[in-house]
Write a protein that holds these residues in place. Structure first.
Motif, mmCIF file in Angstrom:
data_model
loop_
_atom_site.group_PDB
_atom_site.id
_atom_site.type_symbol
_atom_site.label_atom_id
_atom_site.label_comp_id
_atom_site.label_asym_id
_atom_site.label_seq_id
_atom_site.Cartn_x
_atom_site.Cartn_y
_atom_site.Cartn_z
ATOM 1 N N ASN A 192 0.855 -1.178 0.006
ATOM 2 C CA ASN A 192 0.250 0.003 -0.056
ATOM 3 C C ASN A 192 0.775 1.235 0.236
ATOM 4 O OD1 ASN A 192 -2.161 1.913 0.310
ATOM 5 N ND2 ASN A 192 -2.682 1.362 2.301
ATOM 6 N N ILE A 193 1.102 1.898 -1.352
ATOM 7 C CA ILE A 193 2.129 2.882 -1.310
ATOM 8 C C ILE A 193 1.166 4.096 -1.981
ATOM 9 C CG2 ILE A 193 4.106 3.735 -2.471
ATOM 10 C CD1 ILE A 193 5.232 1.005 -2.195
ATOM 11 N N ASN A 194 1.339 5.179 -1.396
ATOM 12 C CA ASN A 194 0.615 6.233 -1.770
ATOM 13 C C ASN A 194 1.576 7.071 -2.837
ATOM 14 O OD1 ASN A 194 -1.231 8.536 -2.404
ATOM 15 N ND2 ASN A 194 -1.116 9.163 -0.385
ATOM 16 N N LEU A 195 1.478 6.927 -3.960
ATOM 17 C CA LEU A 195 2.482 7.648 -5.008
ATOM 18 C C LEU A 195 2.072 8.997 -5.253
ATOM 19 C CD1 LEU A 195 2.806 5.056 -7.851
ATOM 20 C CD2 LEU A 195 4.094 5.255 -6.004
ATOM 21 N N ILE A 196 0.945 9.638 -4.671
ATOM 22 C CA ILE A 196 0.736 11.203 -4.824
ATOM 23 C C ILE A 196 0.442 11.494 -3.195
ATOM 24 C CG2 ILE A 196 -0.806 13.017 -5.379
ATOM 25 C CD1 ILE A 196 -1.565 11.179 -7.909
ATOM 26 N N PRO A 197 1.463 11.984 -2.514
ATOM 27 C CA PRO A 197 1.253 12.378 -1.031
ATOM 28 C C PRO A 197 0.177 13.444 -1.114
ATOM 29 C CG PRO A 197 3.389 13.276 -1.901
ATOM 30 C CD PRO A 197 2.991 12.263 -3.105
ATOM 31 N N GLU A 198 -0.431 13.507 0.163
ATOM 32 C CA GLU A 198 -1.224 14.721 0.349
ATOM 33 C C GLU A 198 -0.589 15.808 0.831
ATOM 34 O OE1 GLU A 198 -4.255 13.274 2.907
ATOM 35 O OE2 GLU A 198 -4.736 11.717 1.544
ATOM 36 N N THR A 199 -0.389 16.951 0.184
ATOM 37 C CA THR A 199 0.297 18.166 0.636
ATOM 38 C C THR A 199 -0.601 19.255 1.224
ATOM 39 O OG1 THR A 199 0.430 18.848 -1.633
ATOM 40 C CG2 THR A 199 2.284 17.719 -0.785
ATOM 41 N N GLN A 200 -0.539 19.884 2.093
ATOM 42 C CA GLN A 200 -1.000 20.839 2.833
ATOM 43 C C GLN A 200 -0.582 22.268 2.256
ATOM 44 O OE1 GLN A 200 -0.868 20.298 6.965
ATOM 45 N NE2 GLN A 200 -1.982 18.384 7.072
ATOM 46 N N SER A 201 -1.552 22.863 1.987
ATOM 47 C CA SER A 201 -1.324 24.426 1.354
ATOM 48 C C SER A 201 -1.017 25.219 2.496
ATOM 49 C CB SER A 201 -2.361 24.727 0.449
ATOM 50 O OG SER A 201 -3.845 24.777 1.068
ATOM 51 N N LYS A 202 -0.237 26.176 2.633
ATOM 52 C CA LYS A 202 -0.041 27.186 3.490
ATOM 53 C C LYS A 202 -0.965 28.220 3.357
ATOM 54 C CE LYS A 202 4.702 25.912 3.844
ATOM 55 N NZ LYS A 202 6.030 26.515 3.735
ATOM 56 N N THR A 203 -1.463 29.151 4.555
ATOM 57 C CA THR A 203 -2.479 29.919 4.559
ATOM 58 C C THR A 203 -1.249 31.226 4.081
ATOM 59 O OG1 THR A 203 -1.676 30.468 6.869
ATOM 60 C CG2 THR A 203 -3.702 28.915 6.390
ATOM 61 N N PRO A 204 -2.216 32.415 3.792
ATOM 62 C CA PRO A 204 -1.250 33.534 3.299
ATOM 63 C C PRO A 204 -0.645 34.067 4.840
ATOM 64 C CG PRO A 204 -3.574 33.695 2.496
ATOM 65 C CD PRO A 204 -3.327 32.476 3.310
ATOM 66 N N GLU A 205 -1.067 33.917 5.793
ATOM 67 C CA GLU A 205 -0.237 34.247 7.092
ATOM 68 C C GLU A 205 0.854 33.535 7.189
ATOM 69 O OE1 GLU A 205 -3.598 33.465 7.320
ATOM 70 O OE2 GLU A 205 -4.231 35.453 7.190
ATOM 71 N N GLU A 206 0.970 32.062 6.962
ATOM 72 C CA GLU A 206 2.120 31.267 7.005
ATOM 73 C C GLU A 206 3.064 31.721 5.967
ATOM 74 O OE1 GLU A 206 0.283 27.525 6.692
ATOM 75 O OE2 GLU A 206 -0.165 27.221 8.943
ATOM 76 N N ARG A 207 2.652 31.970 4.779
ATOM 77 C CA ARG A 207 3.685 32.468 3.740
ATOM 78 C C ARG A 207 4.373 33.684 4.049
ATOM 79 N NH1 ARG A 207 -0.741 31.602 -0.785
ATOM 80 N NH2 ARG A 207 -1.075 29.453 -0.689
ATOM 81 N N GLU A 208 3.579 34.691 4.719
ATOM 82 C CA GLU A 208 4.232 35.808 4.960
ATOM 83 C C GLU A 208 5.515 35.363 6.250
ATOM 84 O OE1 GLU A 208 1.246 38.757 5.860
ATOM 85 O OE2 GLU A 208 0.388 38.561 4.000
#
Length: 104
Positions: free
Chosen positions: A31-47
């Protein structure tokens, strides 16, 4: 009748074997997940991340450049002559003076 019993026995014994062989083999299908689930960052986290990167780069600019010597043997070799080099020359002249005076 014997033929019916043999057929029934084969059907009863063959059903579990075919069911066992027909099921998927889990050891060969990991059971290998070839497409990992990535979490997107909020604009505050990016800043906040951009501010951290900027502060880090500014702190790197504050570090002075080290002036290193290109001579790898610089710590081993002494460039200044020591006074011990002059001392043997006076001893050799004194010995020669003694030897010369005793021979005469």
């Amino acid at each position: 009748m014997k033929l019916a019993r043999v057929a029934a026995a084969l059907a009863l014994l063959g059903a579990p074997v075919t069911a066992f062989l027909a099921r998927p083999v889990h050891a060969q299908m990991p059971n290998i997940n070839l497409i990992p689930e990535t979490q997107s960052k909020t604009p505050e986290e990016r800043e906040a991340e951009q501010e951290r990167d900027k502060a880090y780069k500014e702190s790197l600019k504050k570090i002075p450049d080290a002036k290193t010597s290109s001579d790898p043997w610089g710590t081993v070799r002494n460039d200044t002559p020591k006074s011990t080099a002059a001392a043997p020359s006076t001893k050799t002249t004194a010995k020669k003076a003694r030897t010369g005076s005793s021979a005469n």
